[in-house]
Design an enzyme around this catalytic site. Structure first.
Site, PDB file in Angstrom:
ATOM      1  N   ASP A  98      -0.497  -5.659   3.530  1.00  0.00           N
ATOM      2  CA  ASP A  98      -0.122  -5.909   4.934  1.00  0.00           C
ATOM      3  C   ASP A  98      -1.334  -6.254   5.795  1.00  0.00           C
ATOM      4  O   ASP A  98      -1.240  -7.100   6.694  1.00  0.00           O
ATOM      5  CB  ASP A  98       0.538  -4.659   5.539  1.00  0.00           C
ATOM      6  CG  ASP A  98       1.853  -4.336   4.874  1.00  0.00           C
ATOM      7  OD1 ASP A  98       2.404  -5.227   4.219  1.00  0.00           O
ATOM      8  OD2 ASP A  98       2.323  -3.189   5.010  1.00  0.00           O
TER       9      ASP A  98
HETATM   10  P1  NAP Z   1      -0.086  -1.938   1.692  1.00  0.00           P
HETATM   11  O1  NAP Z   1       0.348  -3.048   2.555  1.00  0.00           O
HETATM   12  O2  NAP Z   1       0.766  -0.732   1.636  1.00  0.00           O
HETATM   13  O3  NAP Z   1      -0.251  -2.565   0.216  1.00  0.00           O
HETATM   14  C1  NAP Z   1      -0.799  -1.816  -0.803  1.00  0.00           C
HETATM   15  C2  NAP Z   1      -0.722  -2.663  -2.058  1.00  0.00           C
HETATM   16  O4  NAP Z   1      -1.425  -1.958  -3.062  1.00  0.00           O
HETATM   17  C3  NAP Z   1       0.685  -2.860  -2.572  1.00  0.00           C
HETATM   18  O5  NAP Z   1       1.153  -4.146  -2.258  1.00  0.00           O
HETATM   19  C4  NAP Z   1       0.575  -2.615  -4.081  1.00  0.00           C
HETATM   20  O6  NAP Z   1       0.969  -3.794  -4.779  1.00  0.00           O
HETATM   21  C5  NAP Z   1      -0.919  -2.396  -4.302  1.00  0.00           C
HETATM   22  N1  NAP Z   1      -1.174  -1.355  -5.293  1.00  0.00           N
HETATM   23  C6  NAP Z   1      -0.601  -0.155  -5.444  1.00  0.00           C
HETATM   24  N2  NAP Z   1      -1.098   0.490  -6.493  1.00  0.00           N
HETATM   25  C7  NAP Z   1      -2.040  -0.327  -7.041  1.00  0.00           C
HETATM   26  C8  NAP Z   1      -2.900  -0.220  -8.150  1.00  0.00           C
HETATM   27  N3  NAP Z   1      -2.912   0.871  -8.940  1.00  0.00           N
HETATM   28  N4  NAP Z   1      -3.732  -1.253  -8.410  1.00  0.00           N
HETATM   29  C9  NAP Z   1      -3.722  -2.350  -7.640  1.00  0.00           C
HETATM   30  N5  NAP Z   1      -2.921  -2.502  -6.577  1.00  0.00           N
HETATM   31  C10 NAP Z   1      -2.092  -1.496  -6.280  1.00  0.00           C
HETATM   32  O7  NAP Z   1      -1.548  -1.429   2.021  1.00  0.00           O
HETATM   33  P2  NAP Z   1      -2.568  -1.902   3.141  1.00  0.00           P
HETATM   34  O8  NAP Z   1      -2.793  -3.363   3.078  1.00  0.00           O
HETATM   35  O9  NAP Z   1      -3.713  -0.975   3.026  1.00  0.00           O
HETATM   36  O10 NAP Z   1      -1.801  -1.645   4.494  1.00  0.00           O
HETATM   37  C11 NAP Z   1      -1.561  -0.346   4.976  1.00  0.00           C
HETATM   38  C12 NAP Z   1      -0.143  -0.251   5.505  1.00  0.00           C
HETATM   39  O11 NAP Z   1       0.144   1.126   5.781  1.00  0.00           O
HETATM   40  C13 NAP Z   1       0.042  -1.040   6.779  1.00  0.00           C
HETATM   41  O12 NAP Z   1       1.328  -1.586   6.840  1.00  0.00           O
HETATM   42  C14 NAP Z   1      -0.129   0.052   7.836  1.00  0.00           C
HETATM   43  O13 NAP Z   1       0.529  -0.276   9.040  1.00  0.00           O
HETATM   44  C15 NAP Z   1       0.541   1.230   7.140  1.00  0.00           C
HETATM   45  N6  NAP Z   1       0.103   2.528   7.690  1.00  0.00           N
HETATM   46  C16 NAP Z   1      -1.214   2.824   7.727  1.00  0.00           C
HETATM   47  C17 NAP Z   1      -1.632   4.010   8.302  1.00  0.00           C
HETATM   48  C18 NAP Z   1      -3.098   4.366   8.407  1.00  0.00           C
HETATM   49  O14 NAP Z   1      -3.447   5.212   9.218  1.00  0.00           O
HETATM   50  N7  NAP Z   1      -3.964   3.771   7.620  1.00  0.00           N
HETATM   51  C19 NAP Z   1      -0.692   4.897   8.787  1.00  0.00           C
HETATM   52  C20 NAP Z   1       0.653   4.577   8.675  1.00  0.00           C
HETATM   53  C21 NAP Z   1       1.035   3.389   8.121  1.00  0.00           C
HETATM   54  P3  NAP Z   1       1.518  -3.705  -6.286  1.00  0.00           P
HETATM   55  O15 NAP Z   1       2.617  -2.707  -6.263  1.00  0.00           O
HETATM   56  O16 NAP Z   1       1.945  -5.083  -6.587  1.00  0.00           O
HETATM   57  O17 NAP Z   1       0.354  -3.265  -7.121  1.00  0.00           O
END
Ligand code: NAP
Length: 474
Positions: free
Chosen positions: A402
Site C-alpha cells: 500500500d
Molecule cells: P501492506 O500493504 O500490508 O503489504 C504487505 C505486503 O507484504 C503484502 O502485500 C504481502 O504480499 C507481503 N508479504 C507478506 N509476507 C511476506 C513475506 N514473508 N515475504 C515477502 N512479502 C511478504 O504493507 P505496507 O506497504 O507496509 O503498508 C502498511 C499498511 O498498513 C497500510 O495500508 C497502512 O495504512 C496500514 N496500517 C499501518 C499502521 C502503522 O502504524 N504502520 C497502522 C494501521 C494500519 P504477499 O502476500 O504477496 O507476500
C-alpha cells in the site's frame, strides 16, 4: 520534605519528560530521549514516595519489585513484532491503575462518611477517572486480543450498534452526574442514600467496562494500531484525572503529556493513511474482507529470478530500499542489512525510504532496521526521498504494498487516493519482493506491479534477499 522542594523536583521531572519526548521525535536521539524520560520518572517516583509520611513501605517495595521483574521480562521476551500487543496491555494496566486510584478515593470518602461533605467537583473528577480508566482497560484488552489473534480480528458490526453505544454514553454521563451531585440530593432529603450513591458508582464502573468493549469491537484488526495510539492517549487522560483526584502535580503533567502525544500520534497515523479518525473508529474497515480490485489496473507482471536481478543490482550506483509489513512478517531485516552492506561495498549509495505507516505500528520499520544495526543516517523519510526518486537506479520494495501504490496519486476512485506514498514507480528500475500479486492491508490492487520498469521477485522476502546476497558472495 517541604512542599516547595517537592514541587521543584516535580518541575524538574516534568522538564525531563518534555525533553525526552522531544528527543523521541528523531531516530538518532530517540534512545537517549527514552533514557532521559526514564530518569524523570524515577525522580518523580522517589519524590512522591519521599514526600508522603504515611506510606506503607512493605507494599511499595513488593509492588516495585514485582513491577520491575515483570517489566524486565516483558522487554526481554516479547518479540519486536508483538510490540503493539504489549503496548495495548500497558495502556490497559495504566487505565485500570487510574480507575483504582479513583475507586480508592471514593471508598475512602464513603467509608469515612465524608461523601456528603465532599465538593461535587472532587466527585466529578473521580467519576471521570473511573470512566476513562474503565474504557481504557477493557478497550485495551479487546485490542490486545484482536492483535494477538486470541480474538477474531474482524470488526464486529450489528444493527443498532451506534444507538446502543450512544445509550451507553448517556447512561455513563447520567451515572457520573448522580455520583457528583449525590450529596446535594441527599442534603435535599431525596431517597438517594449513601448506599445508592455507592451502587451508582459501582454501576458507573461496570458501564465503563462495557463501553470500552463496545467502542473497540467495531474496529478491524489492521486498524488496531490507531486505536492503540488512541487508547494510549486515554490512559494518559485517565492518569491526569487520577492526578487531580490525589492532587499530585507530576501525575497531572505526565498524564497530560501522554494524553496529548497519543492524540497527536493518532492524528499523524490517520493522516498518513488518508483516513479520518471517525472513519477508523466507526466504518468497520475490512469487515467485508476480500480485495477491492480495480478494473483499470491491467497488464502483465514481469517476474524476475534472483540470478537476473543480480546484474541489475551489481551495476546500480544508487539504491533505495523501501521496507513494508512483509519485511516484518519474513523477519528479513538482518538479511536486508547484509545486502545493504554488500551493495555499499560494491560502490553503491544505499538509502532506506521509510513511510510513516509502513508495517503495522508507527516506527515499525525503524525499530526493525535499528535492531539489524542499519545506521540511522541511512533511514530517510518519505518526503526526503520522493523529490530525488528519478536519480534512483534501483528501488527494492521489500514486502511493502500500500505504501508504494501509485494509484494513491492517480486513481481518484481508489480508497487510497490522496494518501502520500513512496513514489518508487519513478525510479529507473523497481524490484518488488513479495510472494504473490495479492493486495496488502487495504485490500487494493497495485498498478506498480504491472509497471514497465517493475520486476517481481516472487517468494519469501528473507530467502530471496539471502539468495541475492549469496550471488554477490559467489
Ligand atoms: P501492506 O500493504 O500490508 O503489504 C504487505 C505486503 O507484504 C503484502 O502485500 C504481502 O504480499 C507481503 N508479504 C507478506 N509476507 C511476506 C513475506 N514473508 N515475504 C515477502 N512479502 C511478504 O504493507 P505496507 O506497504 O507496509 O503498508 C502498511 C499498511 O498498513 C497500510 O495500508 C497502512 O495504512 C496500514 N496500517 C499501518 C499502521 C502503522 O502504524 N504502520 C497502522 C494501521 C494500519 P504477499 O502476500 O504477496 O507476500
Amino acid at each position: 520534605m517541604p512542599d516547595s522542594l517537592v514541587n521543584f523536583l516535580y518541575i524538574v521531572s516534568a522538564m525531563l519528560f518534555v525533553l525526552g519526548l522531544k528527543m523521541l521525535s528523531r531516530v538518532s536521539t530517540a534512545r537517549r530521549g527514552n533514557g532521559i524520560s526514564a530518569i524523570g520518572m524515577l525522580l518523580a517516583i522517589v519524590t512522591a514516595l519521599a514526600s508522603d509520611s504515611l506510606i506503607h513501605w512493605p507494599w511499595i517495595v513488593v509492588g516495585l519489585a514485582l513491577g520491575s521483574v515483570i517489566g524486565a521480562l516483558a522487554a526481554r521476551l516479547i518479540a519486536m513484532t508483538s510490540m503493539p500487543e504489549m503496548v495495548a496491555l500497558f495502556n490497559g494496566f495504566g487505565g485500570i491503575a487510574s480507575l483504582l486510584v479513583g475507586w480508592v478515593e471514593f471508598q475512602r470518602l464513603h467509608s469515612g462518611k465524608m461523601l456528603a461533605g465532599a465538593p461535587w467537583s472532587d466527585l466529578l473528577i473521580i467519576g471521570i477517572t473511573v470512566l476513562i480508566g474503565g474504557v481504557t482497560f477493557t478497550g485495551s484488552i479487546i485490542a490486545w486480543g484482536k492483535l494477538s489473534e486470541k480474538l477474531d480480528s474482524k470488526p464486529v458490526l450489528y444493527r443498532g450498534q451506534q444507538v446502543i453505544n450512544v445509550l451507553l454514553v448517556i447512561l455513563v454521563l447520567g451515572a457520573i452526574s448522580l455520583v457528583s451531585i449525590g450529596r446535594t440530593l441527599i442534603d435535599s432529603g431525596s431517597q438517594l442514600e449513601f448506599l445508592s450513591v455507592y451502587s451508582v458508582f459501582v454501576g458507573l464502573g461496570v458501564l465503563s467496562f462495557i463501553l470500552g468493549v463496545m467502542v473497540v469491537i467495531p474496529i478491524g484488526g489492521g486498524d488496531m494500531p490507531v486505536v492503540i495510539s488512541l487508547l494510549n492517549s486515554y490512559s494518559g487522560m485517565a492518569a491526569c484525572a487520577a492526578g487531580f483526584v490525589i492532587r499530585n502535580n507530576v501525575l497531572i503533567v505526565s498524564g497530560a503529556l501522554v494524553g496529548s502525544s497519543g492524540i497527536i500520534l493518532t492524528n499523524i497515523m490517520c493522516k498518513a493513511m488518508n483516513r479520518s479518525l471517525s472513519n477508523v473508529l466507526f466504518s468497520g474497515f475490512g469487515a467485508g474482507g476480500g480485495a477491492k480490485h480495480s478494473a483499470d489496473i491491467r497488464g502483465e507482471a514481469k517476474p524476475i529470478s534472483v540470478e537476473d536481478a543480480y546484474p541489475i543490482l551489481e551495476a546500480a550506483q544508487n539504491v533505495l530500499i523501501v521496507p513494508g509489513y512483509g519485511m516484518a512478517v519474513a523477519q528479513a531485516q538482518h538479511a536486508v542489512q547484509e545486502l545493504s552492506s554488500i551493495l555499499q561495498d560494491n560502490g553503491a549509495e544505499v538509502n532506506f525510504g521509510i513511510h510513516p505507516v509502513a508495517g503495522r505500528m508507527p516506527g515499525h520499520m525503524n525499530v526493525l532496521l535499528a535492531e539489524a544495526n542499519v545506521p540511522y543516517d541511512q533511514l530517510r523519510e518519505m518526503d526526503d526521498v520522493n523529490p530525488i526518486m528519478e536519480l534512483v537506479d534501483v528501488a527494492l520494495v521489500i514486502g511493502a504494498n500500500d505504501v508504494v501504490n501509485p494509484a494513491a496519486r492517480s486513481d481518484e476512485k481508489s480508497p487510497l487516493y490522496g494518501m502520500p506514498v513512496v513514489n518508487v514507480d519513478k525510479a529507473r528500475t523497481v524490484i518488488v519482493f513479495k510472494r504473490s500479486l495479492n493486495p496488502g492491508f487495504a485490500g487494493i490492487d497495485n498498478p506498480l506491479f504491472f509497471g514497465e520498469n517493475t520486476r517481481m521477485l516472487f517468494g519469501d522476502a528473507k530467502s530471496s534477499i539471502q539468495s541475492l546476497a549469496g550471488e554477490f558472495k559467489d
